[in-house]
Write a protein that holds these residues in place. Structure first.
Motif, short mmCIF file in Angstrom:
data_model
loop_
_atom_site.label_atom_id
_atom_site.label_comp_id
_atom_site.label_asym_id
_atom_site.label_seq_id
_atom_site.Cartn_x
_atom_site.Cartn_y
_atom_site.Cartn_z
N GLU A 7 0.83 -1.20 0.00
CA GLU A 7 0.00 0.00 0.00
C GLU A 7 0.87 1.25 0.00
O GLU A 7 1.89 1.28 0.68
N PRO A 8 0.46 2.29 -0.75
CA PRO A 8 1.18 3.56 -0.65
C PRO A 8 0.86 4.24 0.68
O PRO A 8 -0.28 4.17 1.16
N ARG A 9 1.84 4.88 1.29
CA ARG A 9 1.60 5.57 2.56
C ARG A 9 2.74 6.53 2.88
O ARG A 9 3.86 6.38 2.39
N PHE A 10 2.41 7.55 3.70
CA PHE A 10 3.42 8.45 4.23
C PHE A 10 3.01 8.83 5.66
O PHE A 10 1.91 8.51 6.10
N ALA A 11 3.93 9.46 6.37
CA ALA A 11 3.73 9.78 7.80
C ALA A 11 3.45 8.51 8.61
O ALA A 11 2.74 8.55 9.61
N LEU A 31 3.62 0.44 9.88
CA LEU A 31 2.37 0.63 10.61
C LEU A 31 1.75 1.99 10.29
O LEU A 31 2.42 3.03 10.37
N GLY A 32 0.45 1.97 9.94
CA GLY A 32 -0.37 3.17 9.86
C GLY A 32 0.09 4.18 8.86
O GLY A 32 0.57 3.86 7.77
N GLY A 33 -0.06 5.46 9.25
CA GLY A 33 0.28 6.58 8.37
C GLY A 33 -0.93 7.10 7.61
O GLY A 33 -2.09 6.84 7.98
N VAL A 57 -1.38 -2.62 8.64
CA VAL A 57 0.00 -3.04 8.94
C VAL A 57 0.45 -4.02 7.88
O VAL A 57 -0.31 -4.91 7.48
N GLU A 58 1.67 -3.85 7.40
CA GLU A 58 2.24 -4.86 6.51
C GLU A 58 3.66 -5.18 6.94
O GLU A 58 4.32 -4.40 7.65
N ARG A 59 4.12 -6.36 6.52
CA ARG A 59 5.40 -6.87 7.00
C ARG A 59 6.24 -7.31 5.82
O ARG A 59 5.76 -8.00 4.92
N TYR A 60 7.52 -6.91 5.86
CA TYR A 60 8.49 -7.34 4.84
C TYR A 60 9.31 -8.48 5.41
O TYR A 60 9.90 -8.37 6.49
N SER A 92 0.29 -8.60 4.23
CA SER A 92 -0.58 -7.84 5.14
C SER A 92 -0.69 -8.56 6.47
O SER A 92 -0.76 -9.79 6.54
N MET A 93 -0.72 -7.78 7.55
CA MET A 93 -0.86 -8.32 8.90
C MET A 93 -2.10 -7.71 9.55
O MET A 93 -2.78 -6.87 8.97
N ALA A 94 -2.40 -8.14 10.76
CA ALA A 94 -3.58 -7.64 11.48
C ALA A 94 -3.45 -6.13 11.70
O ALA A 94 -2.38 -5.65 12.10
N PRO A 95 -4.50 -5.35 11.44
CA PRO A 95 -4.42 -3.89 11.60
C PRO A 95 -4.40 -3.47 13.07
O PRO A 95 -4.79 -4.22 13.96
#
Length: 584
Positions: free
Chosen positions: A375-379, A392-394, A405-408, A417-420
């Motif tokens: 997902e695209p995200r900032f902050a 996390l978040g942003g 939340v996503e995990r590399y 993707s992980m649990a939000p």
């Protein structure tokens, strides 16, 4: 009248010894008062016995004991050429000698035989100046033949320090097993663990029939904990040599179980032997360095700068610049690699929220593109744990606060993707320890402070949240030291240490100003704080170039000077590199 006392005058003639030597040499050249001939082949060199006796224990024993040479007018010195003997006698009478590569070895042998220690060390010093990665192993062999400790120590030091170059030389493949083991197990070896593995494989392949059996003993010298998982599980694990050894495959399987379980417990049949290998520290040539990257520079546009702090010189050095400007990206370190994740790019026409991931290692000092986020995200916030990076978040593409939340997974180079989060928050303090990620405070979509601790259990992929009135931080970093999570500032001067075992906060020494949008990292068991913004005495927010360090042992803050410029919303991280590579 009494006469004045006569003072004692101690006179030292500084030129006496040199003049005496000159006169003796002049007498030798004119063959005056000489009483012995030193012979080599057909060459006879007239000398004074007393000069020879005074210059060397060898000649003192020869002419002052009951050896036959005591009575002889001619003394034959076997194994020394006329040219070398002439040079040595000139040295005895003048203190001068010219050393070159053509004569250094026979000269060194003769100096050793005749017991001219300073001349022997002069030859050693000359050879030390010729040292390079291509010949240092040969020099070690030579030093052992000559019994020259000073040369051996310097050559060994170069072999350890320049191991990257030495490891590809033919001489290394000629080392014995004990010699190679001595290098690979040494803490001062300047090499990454991947290179340690490649070196032992090359050594075995040089003579596979007689050396294959050494693979298990050599593989134990590789510190698997500090090898990138992709390299370990995709390259090393599939190497035919490793697969041929039951012990090697068991060791790799122990690492695999440890990483997949996301646990700090060591299990399995090889647990006892593996534990000792797993807990070994990095080689002490691997240095942790403070790196500052990105952020808003001097309250202008987003910075592409990356800097590294040199502890010895107390100065900042520039690294390669980020390829693009990224507003409110996140910054994290994993496997000694710096990751810059997501962020907002802006131009005069449009702005774009990114999924991009850029990486930088101090080894190459080059930026590379990595696998993009889902997902695209900032902050947003990023945190690493074992071989994972959690994002996390942003704010997403719609500019709304997200709790996703996503995990590399660095072992498989993929995002999932992980649990939000239970509560979507912006600018919380985030830290990871003991299989858990802790998210402290932050603010909601209406910019109200959130008095929550949100805890994510990594192995269970589950969240829980705890209300806590002590939590009131926004735009504050967090860092882990000694099983405590330190939350530094966040529109306040307060710093708190959270004890995860007792669920209690411990008050620490305050910051000098109300601080926010700064960054923190742990280096050598101390907490380094860089930049940020602060509230001055007139309640005006200003940018900061402060560079401070906190010592938990003394609960004190110390200034480390300033950053090269004012900076906030940046990344401050600890990266590990091999010191010799960095010196290049």
């Amino acid at each position: 009248m009494d006469r004045p006392a006569v003072e004692l005058f101690q006179y030292k003639d500084k030129e006496q010894s040199s003049n005496l030597l000159l006169q003796l040499n002049s007498l030798r050249q004119e063959n005056i008062l000489t009483d012995v001939l030193l012979c080599s082949d057909n060459t006879e060199i007239p000398c004074h016995r007393n000069v020879l006796v005074s210059s060397s224990p060898y000649f003192r024993a020869m002419f002052c004991s009951n050896f036959k040479e005591k009575q002889q007018a001619k003394v034959f010195l076997k194994g020394i050429t006329p040219a070398i003997l002439t040079s040595i006698i000139d040295y005895v009478y003048t203190g001068l000698i010219s050393i070159s590569m053509d004569i250094v070895l026979p000269l060194m042998q003769a100096a050793s035989m005749l017991q001219y220690g300073r001349l022997f060390e002069a030859c050693s010093c000359f050879l030390q100046k010729q040292l390079n990665p291509d010949n240092c192993l040969s020099m070690i062999r030579l030093s052992e033949i000559m019994n020259c400790k000073s040369l051996k120590d310097k050559a060994k030091e170069m072999a350890m320090r320049k191991f990257s170059d030495v490891s590809v030389s033919e001489d290394l493949c000629e080392l014995s097993l004990p010699e190679l083991m001595g290098y690979l197990e040494d803490d001062s070896l300047c090499a990454e663990e991947e290179q340690v593995f490649e070196t032992l494989v090359a050594w075995i392949h040089h003579d596979p029939l007689s050396r294959r059996g050494a693979i298990s003993d050599l593989f134990k010298k590789v510190r698997l904990r500090y090898i990138h998982p992709t390299y370990l599980f995709q390259f090393i694990a599939n190497d035919p040599l490793i697969q041929s050894s039951t012990l090697c495959t068991e060791l790799i399987e122990s690492v695999r179980r440890l990483m997949f379980s996301v646990s700090t417990k060591i299990i399995g049949d090889t647990a006892a032997g593996f534990k000792n290998l797993w807990v070994r520290q990095r080689r002490y040539t691997c240095c942790d360095r403070l790196v500052v990257v990105g952020g808003r520079k001097n309250n202008e546009q987003t910075s592409r700068e990356a800097l590294v702090f040199e502890e010895k010189t107390q100065k900042w050095q520039a690294l390669a610049k980020l390829p693009i400007r990224l507003y409110k990206a996140s910054y994290v370190a994993l496997h000694s690699v710096l990751y810059v994740i997501g962020g907002l790019t802006t131009s005069t026409k449009y702005s774009q929220v990114n999924t991009t991931v850029y990486t930088l290692s101090l080894k190459t000092n080059q930026w590379r593109m990595a696998e993009p986020m889902l997902e695209p995200r900032f902050a947003h916030q990023s945190i690493s744990y074992l071989h994972f990076i959690f994002v996390l978040g942003g704010l997403g593409s719609d500019r709304r606060v997200t709790g996703t939340v996503e995990r590399y997974n660095s072992m498989f180079n993929q995002w999932e993707s992980m649990a939000p989060m239970p509560e979507a928050v912006l600018h919380p303090a985030v830290a990871a320890t003991n299989q858990r990620i802790y998210v402290f405070g932050g603010e909601d979509a209406m910019q109200n402070p959130v008095r929550l601790i949100q805890v994510y259990h990594i192995t269970r992929n589950m969240w829980l949240k705890m209300e806590n009135r002590t939590v009131k931080n926004v735009s504050a970093p967090a860092a882990v030291m000694d099983d405590k999570i330190y939350i530094i500032g966040g529109y306040t001067r307060r710093m708190m240490a959270y004890d995860t075992k007792t669920n209690r906060f411990i008050k620490c020494a305050n910051l000098k100003e109300r601080r926010m949008h700064h960054s923190a990292t742990v280096l050598n068991n101390r907490l380094y704080i860089t930049g940020g913004r602060y509230v001055n005495g007139h309640d005006v927010i200003q940018d900061s170039d402060n560079f401070e360090v906190y010592d938990p042992k003394t609960d004190t803050w110390t200034s480390k000077g300033t950053l090269p410029y004012k900076l906030f919303d940046h990344g401050s991280l600890t990266l590990t590199c091999v010191s010799e590579k960095w010196a290049k």
